[in-house]
Scaffold this active site. Structure first.
Site, PDB file in Angstrom:
ATOM      1  N   ALA A 127       0.808  -1.220   0.000  1.00  0.00           N
ATOM      2  CA  ALA A 127       0.000   0.000   0.000  1.00  0.00           C
ATOM      3  C   ALA A 127       0.839   1.266   0.000  1.00  0.00           C
ATOM      4  O   ALA A 127       0.398   2.317  -0.476  1.00  0.00           O
ATOM      5  CB  ALA A 127      -0.934  -0.005   1.210  1.00  0.00           C
ATOM      6  N   THR A 147       0.387   5.722  -1.656  1.00  0.00           N
ATOM      7  CA  THR A 147      -0.008   6.835  -0.791  1.00  0.00           C
ATOM      8  C   THR A 147       0.157   8.178  -1.484  1.00  0.00           C
ATOM      9  O   THR A 147      -0.610   9.106  -1.227  1.00  0.00           O
ATOM     10  CB  THR A 147       0.805   6.821   0.514  1.00  0.00           C
ATOM     11  OG1 THR A 147       2.203   6.808   0.211  1.00  0.00           O
ATOM     12  CG2 THR A 147       0.466   5.602   1.350  1.00  0.00           C
ATOM     13  N   ARG A 162      -2.367   0.749   8.010  1.00  0.00           N
ATOM     14  CA  ARG A 162      -1.876   0.746   9.382  1.00  0.00           C
ATOM     15  C   ARG A 162      -1.093   1.989   9.753  1.00  0.00           C
ATOM     16  O   ARG A 162      -0.544   2.085  10.846  1.00  0.00           O
ATOM     17  CB  ARG A 162      -1.018  -0.506   9.613  1.00  0.00           C
ATOM     18  CG  ARG A 162      -1.840  -1.782   9.495  1.00  0.00           C
ATOM     19  CD  ARG A 162      -1.002  -3.035   9.707  1.00  0.00           C
ATOM     20  NE  ARG A 162      -1.838  -4.216   9.744  1.00  0.00           N
ATOM     21  CZ  ARG A 162      -2.220  -4.911   8.686  1.00  0.00           C
ATOM     22  NH1 ARG A 162      -1.832  -4.534   7.481  1.00  0.00           N
ATOM     23  NH2 ARG A 162      -2.980  -5.972   8.811  1.00  0.00           N
ATOM     24  N   GLN A 200       0.404  -6.671  -3.313  1.00  0.00           N
ATOM     25  CA  GLN A 200      -0.661  -6.853  -2.333  1.00  0.00           C
ATOM     26  C   GLN A 200      -1.778  -5.834  -2.537  1.00  0.00           C
ATOM     27  O   GLN A 200      -2.791  -5.877  -1.835  1.00  0.00           O
ATOM     28  CB  GLN A 200      -0.075  -6.704  -0.923  1.00  0.00           C
ATOM     29  CG  GLN A 200       0.970  -7.754  -0.577  1.00  0.00           C
ATOM     30  CD  GLN A 200       1.753  -7.393   0.660  1.00  0.00           C
ATOM     31  OE1 GLN A 200       2.675  -6.585   0.626  1.00  0.00           O
ATOM     32  NE2 GLN A 200       1.393  -7.980   1.780  1.00  0.00           N
ATOM     33  N   ILE A 229      -4.835  -3.597  -4.336  1.00  0.00           N
ATOM     34  CA  ILE A 229      -6.068  -3.944  -5.051  1.00  0.00           C
ATOM     35  C   ILE A 229      -6.529  -2.789  -5.941  1.00  0.00           C
ATOM     36  O   ILE A 229      -7.654  -2.773  -6.411  1.00  0.00           O
ATOM     37  CB  ILE A 229      -7.184  -4.304  -4.051  1.00  0.00           C
ATOM     38  CG1 ILE A 229      -7.448  -3.158  -3.078  1.00  0.00           C
ATOM     39  CG2 ILE A 229      -6.829  -5.578  -3.297  1.00  0.00           C
ATOM     40  CD1 ILE A 229      -8.592  -3.395  -2.107  1.00  0.00           C
ATOM     41  N   ASP A 230      -5.633  -1.810  -6.172  1.00  0.00           N
ATOM     42  CA  ASP A 230      -6.042  -0.597  -6.885  1.00  0.00           C
ATOM     43  C   ASP A 230      -5.825  -0.650  -8.390  1.00  0.00           C
ATOM     44  O   ASP A 230      -6.334   0.196  -9.128  1.00  0.00           O
ATOM     45  CB  ASP A 230      -5.324   0.627  -6.304  1.00  0.00           C
ATOM     46  CG  ASP A 230      -3.810   0.459  -6.244  1.00  0.00           C
ATOM     47  OD1 ASP A 230      -3.242  -0.254  -7.096  1.00  0.00           O
ATOM     48  OD2 ASP A 230      -3.190   1.033  -5.318  1.00  0.00           O
ATOM     49  N   HIS A 281      -4.033 -10.150  -3.399  1.00  0.00           N
ATOM     50  CA  HIS A 281      -5.258  -9.906  -2.640  1.00  0.00           C
ATOM     51  C   HIS A 281      -6.439  -9.539  -3.526  1.00  0.00           C
ATOM     52  O   HIS A 281      -7.430  -8.999  -3.052  1.00  0.00           O
ATOM     53  CB  HIS A 281      -5.013  -8.796  -1.609  1.00  0.00           C
ATOM     54  CG  HIS A 281      -4.018  -9.170  -0.565  1.00  0.00           C
ATOM     55  ND1 HIS A 281      -3.340  -8.240   0.197  1.00  0.00           N
ATOM     56  CD2 HIS A 281      -3.585 -10.379  -0.146  1.00  0.00           C
ATOM     57  CE1 HIS A 281      -2.527  -8.868   1.035  1.00  0.00           C
ATOM     58  NE2 HIS A 281      -2.661 -10.166   0.837  1.00  0.00           N
ATOM     59  N   CYS A 287     -24.248 -16.428  -8.523  1.00  0.00           N
ATOM     60  CA  CYS A 287     -24.074 -16.964  -9.877  1.00  0.00           C
ATOM     61  C   CYS A 287     -22.673 -16.749 -10.434  1.00  0.00           C
ATOM     62  O   CYS A 287     -22.310 -17.336 -11.460  1.00  0.00           O
ATOM     63  CB  CYS A 287     -25.100 -16.359 -10.835  1.00  0.00           C
ATOM     64  SG  CYS A 287     -24.821 -14.596 -11.199  1.00  0.00           S
TER      65      CYS A 287
END
Length: 572
Positions: A259, A263, A271, A355, A357-358, A375, A386
């Site tokens: 992450a 930023t 965190r 890691q 997800i963007d 992730h 479905c």
């Protein structure tokens, strides 16, 4: 020989030799493997114990040198190094379990290179070994003299090794290194299908320790796996790394990202001081009092599969602003993302293991087939019933219509990372005039499902298995990498935290983070043990601008300014 075998506690040492032929010739490799004696005690004692070690009969033995028990799982692997500088220290006893091996750096040769040298007591299926340092030398010499096939006893390398061992006995000036083999802690409750996680059941990474008993000689702890320094790496800094990359010896680069590299896009991590888990206000989420109470105690539970099955609304409310930001291009790639693009353009990039997800690596131009998202991703949603998928813009539109906007109440912008850092809410433009006052009960209805299914982002929630695609990267690509760049992650959560241990011993490992991390993953930055690991502490984008400058790539990086996040472009 019988006298020496008695001194060795009745152990029998067997040697096997493997000759490996390659293009440069034939190298003789010597490995020692120990066989257990049935009379040995079976001693099990935990890390950090300060008490006496029980014997097989239940009595107590001498005190042992170990580190105090830490408040959290200690960095791993650990090595205990005993300096032997007098004959008296040869009598110092040690306790070793099957979780460890023992080596002497001064016995290094072509088959057992520095920094740790020849392994004189191998990891095997026995439980424990209790003997003195002198016993180890005696048994090693006896094994070489008697355990070798007759046709190999005149081999010059074997004779040289025997002479070296005898010299250490006569003039003690060497080190003994105990290498612990420990297990990794695991986050969450799931592992990839078919993946055997080697962590302990309780996830705390406990392992049986080994130690030196109290006595003469200085013992110190070293954490990490220093490996071997490549000849093309002149120094453990960015200058040396640039030389290595440009030397031609660096042909395969793998990036492990978290992450922290996003930023600068305006997406905070999880965190950090302003991260989601520190600022989440459960009262603003659509949840029962009991669910809110549990989120107060454990904020990460808001992004768990357990809560989603009970009530999907907290997760969707947390993700809403983050997904809308992706759909509107509010979040743009940073220098870190475009540095990966430069590596790809130059034919050096083998894999991005992220890691996050963007999806910002792909936005920067890294081909999707080179990006493994451990992730998952927030850029698509899928029906839990479905399985039909929904693209990003449709997902964002559905969230706008059905999910209330909690960002207007002051919650932070969502994180870019999945299990390690989560998703997010935010005040970065997420409030809209079209948001409902309350979220639709049951979440987002599936537009294609006739069974009342609902949609969810295709991210890994806490308690779910991670993307199993990482296994192929660990098995096939990391071992062949020449450089592993770790950026924006604490390397604290499996499986990503295990990546540094899967590279070869000569692979250079660079860590870029605003705080020192990596020892928990086996990296070794400090002299005199450090050999190939570099810690570049500071702002991630600023560090990569410095590295690009030393590589002569700054003009190419600057060409992407118009596509970058504003904070990143300002550095250029």
């Amino acid at each position: 020989v019988c006298h020496l075998q008695q001194r060795c506690c009745g152990r029998h040492l067997a040697l096997s030799r493997v000759m490996c032929a390659d293009e440069l010739g034939i190298a003789l490799r010597v490995y020692a493997k120990s066989r257990p004696c049935a009379a040995w005690a079976s001693i099990v004692y935990g890390p950090g114990a300060q008490h006496s070690v029980p014997s097989a009969s239940g009595s107590s033995g001498p005190g042992c040198h170990t580190a105090p028990r830490p408040a959290r799982p200690r960095p791993q692997p650990r090595r205990l190094i005993l300096t032997v500088d007098s004959p008296d220290i040869l009598g110092r006893r040690l306790i070793k379990t099957k979780e460890a091996t023992i080596s002497i750096p001064e016995l290094a040769d072509e088959a057992s290179p520095p920094p740790w040298g020849w392994q004189i007591a191998g990891q095997d299926r026995f439980r424990d070994l209790r003997c003195s340092v002198g016993d180890l030398l005696v048994e090693a010499a006896v094994g070489l003299e008697t355990g070798v096939p007759p046709w190999m006893r005149d081999n010059p390398q074997i004779k040289a090794q025997i002479r070296a061992i005898r010299s250490l006995q006569e003039n003690p000036s060497f080190t003994v290194v105990i290498h612990e083999h420990v297990r990794w802690p695991t986050a969450g409750g799931g592992g990839a299908p078919g993946h055997q996680d080697d962590s302990d059941d309780d996830g705390e990474g406990r392992a049986v320790s080994c130690c030196f008993e109290a006595g003469l000689g200085n013992v110190r702890e070293v954490f990490g796996d220093p490996g071997v320094s490549p000849s093309a790496l002149p120094s453990l800094d960015l200058e040396g790394l640039a030389t290595f990359i440009l030397s031609g010896a660096c042909r395969s680069v793998v990036l492990l990202t978290g992450a922290g590299i996003s930023t600068a896009s305006g997406i905070p991590d999880y965190r950090g001081s302003g991260g989601l888990w520190r600022t989440l206000v459960p009262e603003r989420l659509t949840a029962t009092p009991e669910q809110r109470s549990r989120i107060v105690k454990d904020p990460e539970w808001a992004a768990s599969i357990e809560l989603f099955r009970e009530n999907p609304l907290p997760l969707l409310e947390i993700k809403r602003d983050f997904v809308l930001g992706l759909a509107s291009n509010r979040w743009r790639p940073t220098i870190a993302h475009f540095f990966a693009r430069l590596l790809h353009d130059r034919g050096l990039l083998t894999r991005v293991l992220t890691q996050n997800i963007d999806g910002l690596h792909q936005d920067a131009g890294v081909p999707g087939e080179k990006v493994t998202e451990i992730h998952g991703t927030t850029r698509t949603a899928a029906c839990v019933t479905c399985g039909s998928e929904m693209p990003l813009h449709e997902f964002a539109e559905a969230l706008t219509r059905h999910i209330k906007d909690v960002s207007a109440s002051g919650l932070p912008v969502g994180s870019s990372s999945g299990c390690e850092s989560g998703g997010g809410t935010g005040d970065g433009g997420g409030a809209t005039a079209f948001a409902p006052v309350e979220s639709t009960p049951g979440g987002l209805p599936c537009p294609r499902c006739h069974e009342g299914g609902s949609m969810r982002p295709q991210t890994v929630l806490f308690g779910e298995p991670v993307n199993p695609a990482f296994q192929g990267v660990f098995k096939n690509e990391l071992p062949q990498a020449d450089l592993l760049i770790i950026a924006g992650t604490s390397i604290a959560v499996a499986p990503a935290g295990k990546a540094p241990a899967h590279v070869g011993e000569r692979c250079v490992r660079l860590v870029i983070n605003d705080r020192r991390v990596g020892e928990n993953a086996g990296l070794c930055f400090d002299a005199p043990e450090a050999a190939r690991d570099i810690m570049a502490q500071g702002d991630i984008d600023a560090v990569l601008v410095d590295l690009a400058s030393k590589l002569g790539w700054l003009s190419e990086l600057s060409a992407f300014k118009g596509q970058m996040a504003d904070a990143s472009a300002a550095l250029l």
